[in-house]
Motif scaffolding. Structure first.
Motif, short mmCIF file in Angstrom:
data_model
loop_
_atom_site.label_atom_id
_atom_site.label_comp_id
_atom_site.label_asym_id
_atom_site.label_seq_id
_atom_site.Cartn_x
_atom_site.Cartn_y
_atom_site.Cartn_z
N VAL A 47 -22.87 41.30 11.38
CA VAL A 47 -24.09 40.76 10.77
C VAL A 47 -23.75 39.66 9.78
O VAL A 47 -24.42 38.61 9.74
CB VAL A 47 -24.90 41.89 10.09
CG1 VAL A 47 -26.04 41.33 9.25
CG2 VAL A 47 -25.44 42.86 11.14
N ALA A 48 -22.70 39.85 9.00
CA ALA A 48 -22.30 38.82 8.03
C ALA A 48 -21.87 37.54 8.73
O ALA A 48 -22.27 36.44 8.31
CB ALA A 48 -21.17 39.35 7.15
N VAL A 49 -21.08 37.66 9.79
CA VAL A 49 -20.62 36.48 10.53
C VAL A 49 -21.81 35.76 11.14
O VAL A 49 -21.90 34.52 11.12
CB VAL A 49 -19.58 36.87 11.60
CG1 VAL A 49 -19.32 35.74 12.57
CG2 VAL A 49 -18.29 37.32 10.93
N ASP A 50 -22.77 36.51 11.65
CA ASP A 50 -23.97 35.89 12.24
C ASP A 50 -24.85 35.26 11.18
O ASP A 50 -25.36 34.15 11.36
CB ASP A 50 -24.75 36.94 13.03
CG ASP A 50 -25.90 36.33 13.81
OD1 ASP A 50 -25.64 35.33 14.52
OD2 ASP A 50 -27.03 36.82 13.68
N THR A 51 -25.02 35.94 10.05
CA THR A 51 -25.88 35.42 8.99
C THR A 51 -25.30 34.15 8.37
O THR A 51 -26.04 33.22 8.06
CB THR A 51 -26.06 36.49 7.89
OG1 THR A 51 -26.63 37.65 8.48
CG2 THR A 51 -26.96 36.00 6.78
N LEU A 52 -23.98 34.11 8.22
CA LEU A 52 -23.34 32.93 7.65
C LEU A 52 -23.22 31.79 8.64
O LEU A 52 -22.75 30.71 8.29
CB LEU A 52 -21.95 33.31 7.12
CG LEU A 52 -21.93 34.28 5.95
CD1 LEU A 52 -20.51 34.69 5.61
CD2 LEU A 52 -22.63 33.67 4.74
N LEU A 68 -17.76 41.60 17.62
CA LEU A 68 -17.71 42.62 16.56
C LEU A 68 -18.75 43.71 16.78
O LEU A 68 -18.49 44.89 16.54
CB LEU A 68 -17.88 41.96 15.20
CG LEU A 68 -16.67 41.17 14.72
CD1 LEU A 68 -17.07 40.18 13.63
CD2 LEU A 68 -15.59 42.11 14.24
N ALA A 69 -19.94 43.32 17.23
CA ALA A 69 -20.99 44.31 17.48
C ALA A 69 -20.60 45.21 18.66
O ALA A 69 -20.82 46.43 18.61
CB ALA A 69 -22.32 43.61 17.76
N LEU A 70 -19.99 44.65 19.69
CA LEU A 70 -19.53 45.45 20.82
C LEU A 70 -18.38 46.37 20.40
O LEU A 70 -18.30 47.52 20.85
CB LEU A 70 -19.09 44.56 21.98
CG LEU A 70 -20.21 43.81 22.69
CD1 LEU A 70 -19.64 42.84 23.72
CD2 LEU A 70 -21.17 44.79 23.34
N LEU A 71 -17.53 45.88 19.53
CA LEU A 71 -16.46 46.71 19.00
C LEU A 71 -17.03 47.88 18.20
O LEU A 71 -16.57 49.02 18.30
CB LEU A 71 -15.54 45.86 18.12
CG LEU A 71 -14.23 46.46 17.68
CD1 LEU A 71 -13.36 46.84 18.88
CD2 LEU A 71 -13.49 45.47 16.80
N ALA A 72 -18.08 47.63 17.43
CA ALA A 72 -18.75 48.69 16.66
C ALA A 72 -19.36 49.73 17.60
O ALA A 72 -19.21 50.94 17.38
CB ALA A 72 -19.83 48.09 15.77
#
Length: 122
Positions: A47-52, A68-72
């Motif tokens: 979320v941080a990478v997407d927001t930034l 990162l979301a798929l890894l989560a």
């Protein structure tokens, strides 16, 4: 003591097994929760990478948070499956199953780091 009449949702896990020492069950649950926290951390970074908006308008701007979301999601799914396998082994008094997640997790993290790094350079 058996838990056969416990309920329909978890009868597949608890049926025909003995009640183990509660310390083992709680330790297994703590391990599960630690993996869930790790999964949530991966999601927070996504979320941080997407927001930034790391990477601007490039494909890396989509791939970095997506990886990162798929890894989560994979980490959360694996943690549940690992908990079930360990819980069944504990209840059956079998040897604990081998842990297979660390290596794919390491490669997933390294791949995500590479994507985020490339997005930062773009």
């Amino acid at each position: 003591m058996s838990r056969v009449g416990r309920g329909r949702l978890d009868s597949w896990l608890y049926s025909e097994t003995e009640e183990p020492d509660v310390r083992f069950t709680l330790a297994n649950e703590r391990t599960f929760l630690a993996w869930i926290r790790t999964s949530l951390a991966f999601l927070a970074v996504a979320v941080a990478v997407d927001t930034l908006e790391v990477g601007g308008g490039t494909a890396l701007a989509v791939l970095a948070p997506l990886s990162l979301a798929l890894l989560a999601a994979g980490c959360a799914a694996w943690s549940w499956w690992s908990w079930v396998r360990s819980e069944r082994a504990i209840r059956r008094r079998d040897a604990l199953p081998a842990r297979r997640a660390p290596l794919p997790l390491v490669f997933g993290v390294l791949g995500s780091i590479a994507l985020v790094s490339l997005a930062l350079l773009a």
